[in-house]
Design a protein around this motif. Sequence first.
Motif, PDB file in Angstrom:
ATOM      1  N   ALA A  53       8.918   7.426  -9.968  1.00  0.00           N
ATOM      2  CA  ALA A  53      10.271   7.201  -9.724  1.00  0.00           C
ATOM      3  C   ALA A  53      10.334   5.885  -8.925  1.00  0.00           C
ATOM      4  CB  ALA A  53      10.733   8.203  -8.465  1.00  0.00           C
ATOM      5  N   GLY A  54       9.309   5.139  -8.167  1.00  0.00           N
ATOM      6  CA  GLY A  54       9.200   4.135  -7.691  1.00  0.00           C
ATOM      7  C   GLY A  54       9.473   3.154  -8.632  1.00  0.00           C
ATOM      8  N   ALA A  55       8.802   3.197  -9.889  1.00  0.00           N
ATOM      9  CA  ALA A  55       9.053   2.336 -10.850  1.00  0.00           C
ATOM     10  C   ALA A  55      10.031   2.271 -11.620  1.00  0.00           C
ATOM     11  CB  ALA A  55       7.848   2.780 -11.843  1.00  0.00           C
ATOM     12  N   VAL A  56      10.667   3.545 -11.630  1.00  0.00           N
ATOM     13  CA  VAL A  56      12.146   3.524 -12.290  1.00  0.00           C
ATOM     14  C   VAL A  56      13.102   2.690 -11.455  1.00  0.00           C
ATOM     15  CG1 VAL A  56      13.736   4.991 -13.078  1.00  0.00           C
ATOM     16  CG2 VAL A  56      11.305   5.499 -13.613  1.00  0.00           C
ATOM     17  N   ALA A  57      12.860   3.016 -10.162  1.00  0.00           N
ATOM     18  CA  ALA A  57      13.798   2.339  -9.426  1.00  0.00           C
ATOM     19  C   ALA A  57      13.612   0.818  -9.448  1.00  0.00           C
ATOM     20  CB  ALA A  57      13.465   2.754  -7.664  1.00  0.00           C
ATOM     21  N   ARG A  58      12.484   0.291  -9.633  1.00  0.00           N
ATOM     22  CA  ARG A  58      12.111  -1.043  -9.527  1.00  0.00           C
ATOM     23  C   ARG A  58      12.993  -1.595 -11.071  1.00  0.00           C
ATOM     24  NH1 ARG A  58       7.418   0.099  -7.159  1.00  0.00           N
ATOM     25  NH2 ARG A  58       6.259   0.387  -9.038  1.00  0.00           N
ATOM     26  N   LEU A  59      12.925  -0.638 -12.058  1.00  0.00           N
ATOM     27  CA  LEU A  59      13.430  -1.109 -13.402  1.00  0.00           C
ATOM     28  C   LEU A  59      15.099  -1.029 -13.065  1.00  0.00           C
ATOM     29  CD1 LEU A  59      13.371  -1.479 -16.501  1.00  0.00           C
ATOM     30  CD2 LEU A  59      13.607   0.858 -16.725  1.00  0.00           C
ATOM     31  N   LEU A  78       6.251  -2.791 -14.450  1.00  0.00           N
ATOM     32  CA  LEU A  78       6.581  -2.493 -13.367  1.00  0.00           C
ATOM     33  C   LEU A  78       5.900  -2.224 -12.129  1.00  0.00           C
ATOM     34  CD1 LEU A  78       8.878   0.204 -14.879  1.00  0.00           C
ATOM     35  CD2 LEU A  78       9.868  -2.031 -14.137  1.00  0.00           C
ATOM     36  N   GLY A  79       4.593  -2.936 -12.001  1.00  0.00           N
ATOM     37  CA  GLY A  79       3.667  -2.858 -11.028  1.00  0.00           C
ATOM     38  C   GLY A  79       2.807  -1.708 -10.638  1.00  0.00           C
ATOM     39  N   VAL A  80       2.714  -0.719 -11.728  1.00  0.00           N
ATOM     40  CA  VAL A  80       1.945   0.369 -11.400  1.00  0.00           C
ATOM     41  C   VAL A  80       0.524   0.393 -12.004  1.00  0.00           C
ATOM     42  CG1 VAL A  80       1.694   2.996 -11.916  1.00  0.00           C
ATOM     43  CG2 VAL A  80       4.058   2.157 -11.523  1.00  0.00           C
ATOM     44  N   SER A  81      -0.287   0.038 -11.133  1.00  0.00           N
ATOM     45  CA  SER A  81      -1.729   0.028 -11.713  1.00  0.00           C
ATOM     46  C   SER A  81      -2.588   0.629 -10.992  1.00  0.00           C
ATOM     47  CB  SER A  81      -2.007  -1.625 -11.129  1.00  0.00           C
ATOM     48  OG  SER A  81      -3.368  -1.889 -11.347  1.00  0.00           O
ATOM     49  N   GLY A  82      -3.625   1.328 -12.007  1.00  0.00           N
ATOM     50  CA  GLY A  82      -4.584   2.201 -11.557  1.00  0.00           C
ATOM     51  C   GLY A  82      -6.029   1.562 -10.818  1.00  0.00           C
ATOM     52  N   GLU A  83      -5.777   0.328 -10.494  1.00  0.00           N
ATOM     53  CA  GLU A  83      -6.975  -0.370 -10.161  1.00  0.00           C
ATOM     54  C   GLU A  83      -7.343   0.041  -8.819  1.00  0.00           C
ATOM     55  OE1 GLU A  83      -6.618  -4.526 -10.258  1.00  0.00           O
ATOM     56  OE2 GLU A  83      -6.469  -4.611 -12.352  1.00  0.00           O
ATOM     57  N   ARG A  84      -8.619   0.362  -8.461  1.00  0.00           N
ATOM     58  CA  ARG A  84      -9.173   0.744  -6.879  1.00  0.00           C
ATOM     59  C   ARG A  84      -9.072  -0.362  -5.922  1.00  0.00           C
ATOM     60  NH1 ARG A  84     -12.782   5.264  -7.064  1.00  0.00           N
ATOM     61  NH2 ARG A  84     -13.662   4.387  -5.231  1.00  0.00           N
ATOM     62  N   PRO A  85      -8.730  -0.014  -4.786  1.00  0.00           N
ATOM     63  CA  PRO A  85      -8.468  -0.956  -3.783  1.00  0.00           C
ATOM     64  C   PRO A  85      -9.889  -1.475  -3.230  1.00  0.00           C
ATOM     65  CG  PRO A  85      -8.307   1.070  -2.875  1.00  0.00           C
ATOM     66  CD  PRO A  85      -8.336   1.368  -4.344  1.00  0.00           C
ATOM     67  N   SER A  86      -9.874  -2.750  -2.908  1.00  0.00           N
ATOM     68  CA  SER A  86     -11.055  -3.425  -2.259  1.00  0.00           C
ATOM     69  C   SER A  86     -11.808  -2.682  -1.339  1.00  0.00           C
ATOM     70  CB  SER A  86     -10.757  -4.776  -1.961  1.00  0.00           C
ATOM     71  OG  SER A  86     -11.744  -5.506  -1.293  1.00  0.00           O
ATOM     72  N   LEU A  87     -13.203  -2.633  -1.470  1.00  0.00           N
ATOM     73  CA  LEU A  87     -13.980  -1.888  -0.671  1.00  0.00           C
ATOM     74  C   LEU A  87     -13.897  -2.656   0.828  1.00  0.00           C
ATOM     75  CD1 LEU A  87     -17.187  -0.922  -2.459  1.00  0.00           C
ATOM     76  CD2 LEU A  87     -15.319   0.597  -1.614  1.00  0.00           C
ATOM     77  N   ALA A  88     -13.583  -3.922   0.926  1.00  0.00           N
ATOM     78  CA  ALA A  88     -13.355  -4.539   1.956  1.00  0.00           C
ATOM     79  C   ALA A  88     -12.037  -3.949   2.885  1.00  0.00           C
ATOM     80  CB  ALA A  88     -12.995  -5.868   1.719  1.00  0.00           C
ATOM     81  N   LEU A  89     -11.285  -3.248   2.211  1.00  0.00           N
ATOM     82  CA  LEU A  89     -10.143  -2.755   3.088  1.00  0.00           C
ATOM     83  C   LEU A  89     -10.651  -1.536   3.935  1.00  0.00           C
ATOM     84  CD1 LEU A  89      -7.135  -2.823   3.739  1.00  0.00           C
ATOM     85  CD2 LEU A  89      -6.799  -1.426   1.510  1.00  0.00           C
TER      86      LEU A  89
END
Length: 381
Positions: A51-57, A319-330
């Motif tokens: 829904a967030g991606a559709v809102a960006r669209l 639309l900015g949806v990515s399955g990349e894992r966040p950095s371990l530094a976080l």
Amino acid sequence: MSAVKRESADGVRGWRAATEEALYGPSGFYRRTEGPAGHFRTSVHASPLFAGAVARLLCLVDEALAHPAELAFVDMGAGRGELVTGVLKALPAELASRARGYAVERAARPAGLDHRIEWLPEPPPDVTGLLFANEWLDNVPLDVAEVDAEGTARLVLVREDGTEVLGEPAAGAEAEWLERWWPLTGAPGSPLPLPEAPDGPPPPEDVHPSAAALQGPAHGSHGPNGQTAEGFRAEIGLPRDAAWAAAVATLGRGLAVAVDYAHFAGARPPFGTLTGFKEGRETTPVPDGSCDITAHVSLDACALPGARLLSQREALGALGVSGERPSLALASTDPTAYVRALAGAGEAAELTARGGLGDFGWLLQPVGIPDPLPGGERPST
């Protein structure tokens, strides 16, 4: 199977008529109180990221329209209003103040739905904004054809218990649609031609034929790649083409988007895709109201001039949806944010997964504006 007429006294009829009653009749599957979410999982139910991606669209459509005083979001086949509710909630405040939500659904309005959302049986006419059809076209009923032992494509008829018989040969507009978009028959012993889309856009590069497309029956007139044609089936997509064109015509200006499991010319599954879903499991399609009845969509046949086809993986990536894992530094600097980002990455991965939701086709149809999605503006033709 012996041939009979499309409508007969012993209760057999075409799949289109049978599905219409089974899904949308007085006791139809889609009129049940639990709604679609009680039986299968769509992108809307998988994660609020959708829904967030559709809102960006919708924000991109707003920019292309130069920020109109009223911006419509039309949710076709709205289920219980989950998508339109999520989209309106995800909009920035300024745009939300101008947005108007419409839920288009045959079932009754659910209790507790946001009063700002208008509930309609048909899309509103002459609106400006975004019309979004998520898994709507696959539930537009259609007829099915099957090749008999003589190499003739005949309509498939069905009883309420799901048993089938072959009817009359496909004729008229249905036969013309098959010849153009999903050829089934050829001269006995000769290869069937692989269909080409004469007018529509090319299929997405990363959408591949299903495993069923690599299989074939064992006897009869010959089909593609040496396969035999007896028993080959096709869903006749003519009603879906008409339904999509009618939905697009309700837009004065804006963008229409259809999202569905799809197949494309040159890679149609030889046995079709008609199936049922019940309580989260795929099942034999039985037109008695007990299960969902669905079939994948020939999106290239639906496409109107100026359209673009891409996969959900491509569209959500833009639309900015990515399955990349966040950095371990976080994890060391902000563990809470890391856990939240990790959960979001998992949801994004499900929405974009190969062999799953990421393989959905997206059909983008601009109306009076350039294609607003990044990565592929296409001029109207």
